[in-house]
Write an enzyme that holds these catalytic residues in place. Structure first.
Site, mmCIF file in Angstrom:
data_model
loop_
_atom_site.group_PDB
_atom_site.id
_atom_site.type_symbol
_atom_site.label_atom_id
_atom_site.label_comp_id
_atom_site.label_asym_id
_atom_site.label_seq_id
_atom_site.Cartn_x
_atom_site.Cartn_y
_atom_site.Cartn_z
ATOM 1 N N SER A 87 -10.398 1.140 6.711
ATOM 2 C CA SER A 87 -9.355 1.299 5.638
ATOM 3 C C SER A 87 -8.868 0.362 5.016
ATOM 4 C CB SER A 87 -8.443 1.790 5.324
ATOM 5 O OG SER A 87 -8.620 3.454 5.906
ATOM 6 N N LYS B 23 0.914 -1.403 0.202
ATOM 7 C CA LYS B 23 0.316 -0.004 0.244
ATOM 8 C C LYS B 23 0.782 1.565 0.308
ATOM 9 C CE LYS B 23 -3.916 2.143 2.779
ATOM 10 N NZ LYS B 23 -5.118 2.055 3.865
ATOM 11 N N SER C 103 -9.090 3.271 3.222
ATOM 12 C CA SER C 103 -8.294 3.672 2.078
ATOM 13 C C SER C 103 -7.665 2.433 1.308
ATOM 14 C CB SER C 103 -7.082 4.542 2.577
ATOM 15 O OG SER C 103 -6.355 3.830 4.300
#
Length: 475
Positions: A176, A77, A152
């Site tokens: 997220s 990520k 996210s």
């Protein structure tokens, strides 16, 4: 014979162990898929093909096959730091940021024998619950690219749902991992605070953010989660005196066996009900019914429950979320101008907070944690909708008004942040689809250290519903 991307991560791992395929074969396979499909999906913001192939060859010759993720590709990520790879954190402000060292989670996944193919898309500094920053194309839902992937960890979810990766790590500070997993039809796990040594949450005020896996199956999620906890396959080395309860047993076994009968609570109340108008879409309630009926048919105890009203939660959480933006490295008007409106709003509010306000917010949320766990202590797990609404169209969130934007996020995701505040484990399961084919999921919240119970329950429902057989039309 099935294409490699059609195999689960566990099946790919077994093929690697048996020598049917090599880490280089698998890496080349996924890089080709990324090259073909990523431009229309926005899953990756950086692809490190040359480094990935070099890493695959290194793993083949220098890393023991006993490493938990030996030869399996993944994506970092773009909030995680990998030495020598741009880490833009979803922000134009960080466009030139190339770290010299890797952070602990990246090191752990490397120790586990995994192969990073690049950086997955994330919103600015990981703050919003959707992945549509000004620094990169939006992460588009593989089930319908007109809709968003959530956030996210949106890029990670898109990559796994579109079979650009077998699984992916994400981070979860308010939902997220679980939000994009639910939006993209995946299993997403938020572990207990302290469970993963390299991303425990114990070093952050309020203890909100932890790392967790996104995968197509419960077993695949457990495979990655085990490697995050103990990357060398042994006993995890926790760097803090406080750690999550529960044994050091591997969780993959619980996910594969899927055994046990449990007492489940069913809940549609959330911590935000006193602060915002929370309305549940019919599709969210329908998904909850699918899960309730499925678990009831298996013989689990089912009981309706509800949270006591607590108006103190919303202002305290808002303060803590604003505080998380206060450290963003924007010190000049020119630097602030590079931030997006929501981020600027959070940054300004965070920097306006007094020490007393922060202390009161932390105290309030600690009291909420105790109350929440006490109220639900009679259940082995509590079932809620994963999201209140169906996946949101790209561009749905207010791009100018930070206050309204925050409200929209709460109304979409009211059931996730309270789990972070309480440090509890949770899993999202993709139980159904809308009439338009968009995924809808449910969330199971566990007791502290109760990941094994959640994985066992998820595996049982997965056997019945077979969500892993659903294929997005992006193919």
């Amino acid at each position: 014979m099935a294409d490699l991307f059609e195999l689960t991560a566990l099946e790919q791992w077994r093929s690697l162990q048996q020598g049917d395929i090599s880490p280089t074969d698998l890496t080349e396979h996924y890089l080709a898929r990324i090259e073909r499909l990523n431009p229309g999906l926005g899953a990756f913001v950086t692809v490190t093909a040359t480094a990935a192939l070099a890493r695959a060859r290194f793993v083949e010759t220098e890393v023991s096959r006993t490493a938990p993720l030996w030869g399996l590709p993944f994506g970092d990520k773009d909030l995680q730091l990998r030495a020598g790879v741009p880490a833009r954190l979803g922000s134009r402000l960080m466009r030139d940021n190339v770290p010299e060292t890797s952070d602990l989670l990246v090191q752990a996944l490397d120790t586990a024998g995994g192969i990073s193919l690049g950086k997955t898309n994330t919103p600015e500094f990981g703050l919003p619950a959707y992945t549509e920053s000004l620094a990169a194309p939006p992460a588009r839902n593989p089930w319908n690219p007109a809709f968003g992937a959530g956030g996210s960890s949106g890029g990670a979810a898109v990559a796994v749902a579109a079979r650009l990766l077998p699984f992916a790590p994400g981070s979860d500070g308010g939902g997220s991992v679980r939000i994009p997993a639910a939006a993209c039809g995946l299993v997403g796990v938020k572990p207990s605070r302290g469970r993963i040594p390299a991303a425990s949450g114990l070093d952050v005020p309020g203890g909100l953010p932890v790392a967790g896996p996104l995968a197509r199956t419960v077993a695949d999620a457990a495979l990655l989660l085990d490697a995050m906890i103990a990357p060398d396959g042994g006993r995890p080395e926790h760097p803090f005196a406080v750690r999550a309860p529960g044994g050091d047993e591997q969780l993959l076994g619980a996910a594969i066996r899927g055994e046990g009968r449990f007492q489940l609570g069913v809940m549609t109340t959330s911590a935000w009900d006193d602060a915002y108008e929370i309305s549940l879409a019919p599709e969210a309630l329908a998904a909850l019914t699918v899960a309730v009926d499925g678990f009831a048919a298996m013989g689990h105890g089912i009981e309706q429950t509800a949270l006591s009203a607590d108006p103190s939660y919303a202002p305290a959480f808002r303060a803590l979320w604003q505080l998380s933006a206060a450290r963003i490295p924007a010190e000049t008007p020119e630097q602030e101008a590079m931030l997006e409106p929501l981020t600027r709003w959070l940054l300004h509010r965070g920097r306006e907070l007094t020490g007393r306000a922060v202390a009161e917010a932390l105290s309030t949320l600690a009291a909420y944690e105790r109350s929440f766990i006490r109220q639900l202590a009679g259940f082995d797990a509590v079932l809620t909708p994963a999201l209140a609404l169906t996946p949101r169209p790209v561009g749905w969130y207010d791009a100018v008004d930070g206050e309204r934007n925050f409200a929209q996020q709460v109304q979409y995701t009211p059931f996730t942040s309270m789990v972070n505040v309480c440090g509890l484990p949770a899993i999202t399961l993709p139980v159904s689809q809308t009439t338009d084919g968009l995924p809808m999921g449910v969330q199971l919240i566990g007791r502290p250290g109760g990941e094994a119970t959640l994985l066992a329950l998820g595996a049982q429902l997965e056997r019945t519903l077979r969500w892993q057989d659903r294929v997005p039309p992006v193919f």
